[in-house]
Design a protein around this motif. Structure first.
Motif, PDB file in Angstrom:
ATOM      1  N   ARG A  43      -3.220  -7.034   0.511  1.00 56.90           N
ATOM      2  CA  ARG A  43      -4.042  -6.118   1.305  1.00 56.90           C
ATOM      3  C   ARG A  43      -3.620  -6.195   2.764  1.00 56.90           C
ATOM      4  O   ARG A  43      -3.413  -7.296   3.298  1.00 56.90           O
ATOM      5  CB  ARG A  43      -5.508  -6.453   1.136  1.00 56.90           C
ATOM      6  N   PRO A  44      -3.480  -5.050   3.420  1.00 53.20           N
ATOM      7  CA  PRO A  44      -2.994  -5.037   4.802  1.00 53.20           C
ATOM      8  C   PRO A  44      -3.777  -5.925   5.764  1.00 53.20           C
ATOM      9  O   PRO A  44      -3.183  -6.628   6.585  1.00 53.20           O
ATOM     10  CB  PRO A  44      -3.093  -3.559   5.210  1.00 53.20           C
ATOM     11  N   THR A  55       0.929  -6.971  13.991  1.00 50.17           N
ATOM     12  CA  THR A  55      -0.174  -6.072  14.322  1.00 50.17           C
ATOM     13  C   THR A  55      -0.375  -5.053  13.207  1.00 50.17           C
ATOM     14  O   THR A  55       0.538  -4.785  12.426  1.00 50.17           O
ATOM     15  CB  THR A  55       0.081  -5.325  15.640  1.00 50.17           C
ATOM     16  N   THR A  56      -1.542  -4.463  13.171  1.00 55.65           N
ATOM     17  CA  THR A  56      -1.861  -3.463  12.155  1.00 55.65           C
ATOM     18  C   THR A  56      -0.929  -2.264  12.262  1.00 55.65           C
ATOM     19  O   THR A  56      -0.436  -1.758  11.254  1.00 55.65           O
ATOM     20  CB  THR A  56      -3.329  -3.007  12.301  1.00 55.65           C
ATOM     21  N   LYS A  57      -0.656  -1.819  13.481  1.00 62.39           N
ATOM     22  CA  LYS A  57       0.204  -0.653  13.690  1.00 62.39           C
ATOM     23  C   LYS A  57       1.610  -0.900  13.143  1.00 62.39           C
ATOM     24  O   LYS A  57       2.165  -0.095  12.401  1.00 62.39           O
ATOM     25  CB  LYS A  57       0.278  -0.319  15.176  1.00 62.39           C
ATOM     26  N   VAL A  58       2.179  -2.027  13.500  1.00 63.18           N
ATOM     27  CA  VAL A  58       3.538  -2.359  13.061  1.00 63.18           C
ATOM     28  C   VAL A  58       3.570  -2.562  11.547  1.00 63.18           C
ATOM     29  O   VAL A  58       4.490  -2.110  10.867  1.00 63.18           O
ATOM     30  CB  VAL A  58       4.065  -3.610  13.806  1.00 63.18           C
ATOM     31  N   LEU A  59       2.561  -3.227  11.001  1.00 67.57           N
ATOM     32  CA  LEU A  59       2.497  -3.434   9.557  1.00 67.57           C
ATOM     33  C   LEU A  59       2.431  -2.099   8.815  1.00 67.57           C
ATOM     34  O   LEU A  59       3.136  -1.903   7.833  1.00 67.57           O
ATOM     35  CB  LEU A  59       1.298  -4.302   9.186  1.00 67.57           C
ATOM     36  N   ASN A  60       1.593  -1.193   9.292  1.00 69.91           N
ATOM     37  CA  ASN A  60       1.469   0.110   8.628  1.00 69.91           C
ATOM     38  C   ASN A  60       2.787   0.872   8.642  1.00 69.91           C
ATOM     39  O   ASN A  60       3.147   1.510   7.652  1.00 69.91           O
ATOM     40  CB  ASN A  60       0.352   0.936   9.259  1.00 69.91           C
ATOM     41  N   LEU A  63       5.002  -0.903   6.029  1.00 73.39           N
ATOM     42  CA  LEU A  63       4.562  -0.616   4.665  1.00 73.39           C
ATOM     43  C   LEU A  63       4.901   0.817   4.262  1.00 73.39           C
ATOM     44  O   LEU A  63       5.371   1.057   3.150  1.00 73.39           O
ATOM     45  CB  LEU A  63       3.063  -0.864   4.533  1.00 73.39           C
ATOM     46  N   SER A  64       4.687   1.761   5.167  1.00 72.56           N
ATOM     47  CA  SER A  64       4.986   3.157   4.810  1.00 72.56           C
ATOM     48  C   SER A  64       6.482   3.378   4.646  1.00 72.56           C
ATOM     49  O   SER A  64       6.910   4.132   3.766  1.00 72.56           O
ATOM     50  CB  SER A  64       4.394   4.122   5.831  1.00 72.56           C
ATOM     51  N   LYS A  65       7.294   2.706   5.450  1.00 67.22           N
ATOM     52  CA  LYS A  65       8.752   2.802   5.315  1.00 67.22           C
ATOM     53  C   LYS A  65       9.196   2.263   3.954  1.00 67.22           C
ATOM     54  O   LYS A  65      10.002   2.884   3.254  1.00 67.22           O
ATOM     55  CB  LYS A  65       9.421   2.002   6.445  1.00 67.22           C
ATOM     56  N   ASN A  66       8.646   1.130   3.561  1.00 67.80           N
ATOM     57  CA  ASN A  66       8.981   0.531   2.266  1.00 67.80           C
ATOM     58  C   ASN A  66       8.476   1.381   1.104  1.00 67.80           C
ATOM     59  O   ASN A  66       9.144   1.487   0.081  1.00 67.80           O
ATOM     60  CB  ASN A  66       8.414  -0.885   2.181  1.00 67.80           C
ATOM     61  N   ALA A  67       7.324   2.003   1.266  1.00 68.85           N
ATOM     62  CA  ALA A  67       6.791   2.881   0.223  1.00 68.85           C
ATOM     63  C   ALA A  67       7.645   4.145   0.111  1.00 68.85           C
ATOM     64  O   ALA A  67       7.899   4.631  -0.995  1.00 68.85           O
ATOM     65  CB  ALA A  67       5.341   3.230   0.533  1.00 68.85           C
TER      66      ALA A  67
END
Length: 114
Positions: A43-44, A55-60, A63-67
Motif C-alpha cells: 500500500r502506498p 514522498t507521496t508525490k515521488v512514489l506515485n 508507481l504509475s511509471k511501473n504500472a
C-alpha cells in the motif's frame, strides 16, 4: 576478386526493453519499491512510512511509471475510505529477474576491480 556476400545483418539493441531498463534504473525509487513489495508492503501509505526520504508525490510517479510498463498492477478496492494496493505482474517478475542479474553482474565487475 569477387566480394563474398554478407551473411550477417547489423544487430541493434532491443529498443523497447533497453529503454524500459534505462527508465526504471533512472527512477531511483523503483528498486526500493520492488523490495517493499517483496516484503509484503503493497500500500502506498505504508511504503512512504517505511522509507526515509520517500514522498507521496515521488512514489506515485514511480508507481504509475511501473504500472504503465506493465511491471506493477494497481488494484483499487471499492471501499470508503478508498484502498489501493500494488502487486508485481507476471511480466514484472520476469523483468525484476533481469534487474537482479544486472545487479549480480555489477557485483562481479566491482570484485574484479579490487
Amino acid at each position: 576478386m569477387k566480394e563474398q556476400g554478407k551473411i550477417f545483418l547489423r544487430k541493434s539493441a532491443p529498443e523497447k526493453s533497453a529503454r524500459m531498463v534505462e527508465t526504471i534504473y533512472g527512477c531511483k525509487w523503483s528498486l526500493t519499491v520492488y523490495q517493499l513489495l517483496a516484503n509484503g508492503i503493497n500500500r502506498p501509505g505504508a511504503m512512504v512510512r517505511s522509507v526515509e526520504g520517500l514522498t507521496t508525490k515521488v512514489l506515485n510517479e514511480c508507481l504509475s511509471k511501473n504500472a504503465k510498463f506493465g511491471i506493477l498492477e494497481r488494484i483499487t478496492y471499492n471501499e470508503v475510505p478508498p484502498r489501493v494496493e500494488y502487486k508485481v505482474t507476471e511480466f514484472g517478475t520476469k523483468f525484476i529477474r533481469i534487474l537482479d542479474e544486472l545487479e549480480k553482474l555489477q557485483s562481479e565487475i566491482e570484485s574484479e576491480m579490487l
